[in-house]
Design an enzyme around this catalytic site. Sequence first.
Site, mmCIF file in Angstrom:
data_model
loop_
_atom_site.group_PDB
_atom_site.id
_atom_site.type_symbol
_atom_site.label_atom_id
_atom_site.label_comp_id
_atom_site.label_asym_id
_atom_site.label_seq_id
_atom_site.Cartn_x
_atom_site.Cartn_y
_atom_site.Cartn_z
ATOM 1 C CG HIS A 115 8.826 0.238 1.066
ATOM 2 N ND1 HIS A 115 9.890 -0.036 1.878
ATOM 3 C CD2 HIS A 115 7.723 -0.007 1.817
ATOM 4 C CE1 HIS A 115 9.444 -0.454 3.060
ATOM 5 N NE2 HIS A 115 8.133 -0.433 3.042
ATOM 6 C CD GLU A 139 0.641 -2.694 0.775
ATOM 7 O OE1 GLU A 139 1.037 -3.554 1.551
ATOM 8 O OE2 GLU A 139 0.504 -1.498 1.086
ATOM 9 C CG HIS A 172 10.351 -4.843 4.394
ATOM 10 N ND1 HIS A 172 9.586 -3.748 4.644
ATOM 11 C CD2 HIS A 172 9.598 -5.660 3.632
ATOM 12 C CE1 HIS A 172 8.409 -3.906 4.057
ATOM 13 N NE2 HIS A 172 8.383 -5.053 3.432
ATOM 14 C CE LYS A 200 9.065 -6.650 -0.348
ATOM 15 N NZ LYS A 200 8.024 -7.558 0.086
ATOM 16 C CE LYS A 205 8.177 2.379 5.994
ATOM 17 N NZ LYS A 205 6.921 1.677 6.271
ATOM 18 N NE ARG A 252 5.010 0.317 27.854
ATOM 19 C CZ ARG A 252 4.212 1.322 27.539
ATOM 20 N NH1 ARG A 252 4.418 2.496 28.046
ATOM 21 N NH2 ARG A 252 3.186 1.151 26.716
HETATM 22 C C1 BG6 Z 1 5.471 -1.533 5.178
HETATM 23 C C2 BG6 Z 1 4.341 -0.540 5.199
HETATM 24 O O1 BG6 Z 1 6.703 -0.876 5.271
HETATM 25 O O2 BG6 Z 1 5.434 -2.268 3.954
HETATM 26 C C3 BG6 Z 1 3.007 -1.256 5.036
HETATM 27 O O3 BG6 Z 1 4.360 0.149 6.431
HETATM 28 C C4 BG6 Z 1 3.010 -2.138 3.804
HETATM 29 O O4 BG6 Z 1 1.927 -0.327 4.974
HETATM 30 C C5 BG6 Z 1 4.247 -3.037 3.785
HETATM 31 O O5 BG6 Z 1 1.825 -2.931 3.833
HETATM 32 C C6 BG6 Z 1 4.366 -3.787 2.469
HETATM 33 O O6 BG6 Z 1 5.412 -4.723 2.552
HETATM 34 P P1 BG6 Z 1 5.355 -6.128 1.804
HETATM 35 O O7 BG6 Z 1 6.644 -6.769 2.116
HETATM 36 O O8 BG6 Z 1 4.162 -6.856 2.372
HETATM 37 O O9 BG6 Z 1 5.172 -5.827 0.354
#
Ligand code: BG6
Length: 515
Positions: free
Chosen positions: A267, A243, A205, A209, A175, A76
């Site tokens: 994931h 994380e 994603h 990996k 997602k 936008r």
């Molecule tokens: C995302 C989540 O899909 O994946 C995040 O929305 C998360 O909350 C992230 O931090 C983790 O991905 P990666 O590649 O950093 O392990």
Amino acid sequence: MDNHTVTSADLNDHTKKNQTDAGLEANSTFVPVDPFEIVVFGGTGDLARRKLIPSLYHRFCDGQIPKQSRIIGASRSVLNRDEYLSLIKEAYLEFAGHENFVESKWKSFCELIDYAAVDVTKSSDWGSLGDKLDATETLIRVFYLAMPPALFSDICQGLATAGLAHDKSRVVLEKPLGRDYKSADEINEAVGRVFSEKRIYRIDHFLGKETVQNLLVLRFGNVLLEPLWDRDSIEHIEITVAEDIGAGGRGAYYDKSGALRDMVQNHLLQLLCLTMMEPPGSTHADDLRLEKIKVLRALAPINSSNVKEKTVRGQYVKGKVGGQAVPDYLTDVDIEESGAETYVVINAEVNNWRWSGVPIYMRTGKRMRARRSEIIIQFKPVPHSIFGPSIKVNPNKLVIRLQPDEAVNLWMEIKEPGAGGLRLKSLPLNLSYADNFTVRYPDAYERLLMDVVRGNLSLFMRRDEVEAAWLWCDGILQAWDEVEQNVSYYPAGSDGPEESNRMLERQGDTWSESS
Ligand code: BG6
């Protein structure tokens, strides 16, 4: 060539580089994709700036993106092309760093880039986007929707009405795909009215990996594991995605979502599927996806009768991560009160002949002690110890470390050398990525973006796969509501709430790091 087949050339795409060259110099061993144009909706957003544009730049530097291709950021914001170019350059240097940035390369890359200011809710804006697209309609056309899912339907409708979705176009859906089965179904219906299923790329994603793809190679490229890969030899499985970062900066999204929707529905369930599925006939998209769907459909339901015993929800309070004091979740997301879980552990089970009775402990959390994603296969003890009761024989354990310090470790018992009686020691057969490979690990998005252009759906979710994952998660979400299961608190920098240990103890198990 069948464009749905992952060839060994594809799998090796990133590793064919000269192994001593960790940089991004053009290298003829990368197979270029056909010329394409990609429209990134959400072109000024976080994902585009942090991941998508840098990934495209890296593929360009490796000579994989032909010069006739075009990259069009759309959002936008009213910006001209130069303003957009400086925005993405600044973002690249901030997030990807200077290591792979080469001014002359960046300049050539920028020749591919354009920008269109589009408010996707206004029909008048679609024309200006159309003007930027290839009028001959010979290029592969990709629409990447890096936007909230509530807008997917409007965008697809807008593309159809403006006549921009031709038969070489495909759409990538970021997602989260909805927030439950019902909303995912509505989105899938709306997108499906414009794009046929084979043109829809639902991205997770994690599947891009390297180490996640290696799960397929580890399981199906070796003969050793398969005979042991079942309820007779495996005691339990742990899947951890921990994380150290908090939820700050994306509170508006995260607080409505929580860890189950944000991480488990996609994931973690994907990791579970790749670990538990039957060997597919090939890496053809439908062979792979069918086996994953069977696992999702076999997940034992969790409902109000067992949710308290099978799940723990947690939320972080202030603490220290890596020696640094960090605030609690509420401060991080700037709200006064919240019941959102930033941590979840689930005791899942796959109800089929191979896995019946094997507990699968899946957990994920923010602000944990360290960033660590791994899958641990805990094998059963030997059926009888010939060494007598005074000598402990530890069961074997396979640790698949996904990130960081990527590695596969198979823990074995060996005799400790020396006199003075028999002593056993557990030591790992260590297959460390760092010790064996010197290539740069491409970001997950690099691989996935090229797969979209190549028309390879193997690493993308099929509609029924996403929906099966939602159906199982919906059961848990609904049960949490029904039994009013609140979050337990854990200090930032810890391993999560104490209740998670107790959940395993009830089954006679312990988390691997504490055993
Ligand atoms: C995302 C989540 O899909 O994946 C995040 O929305 C998360 O909350 C992230 O931090 C983790 O991905 P990666 O590649 O950093 O392990």
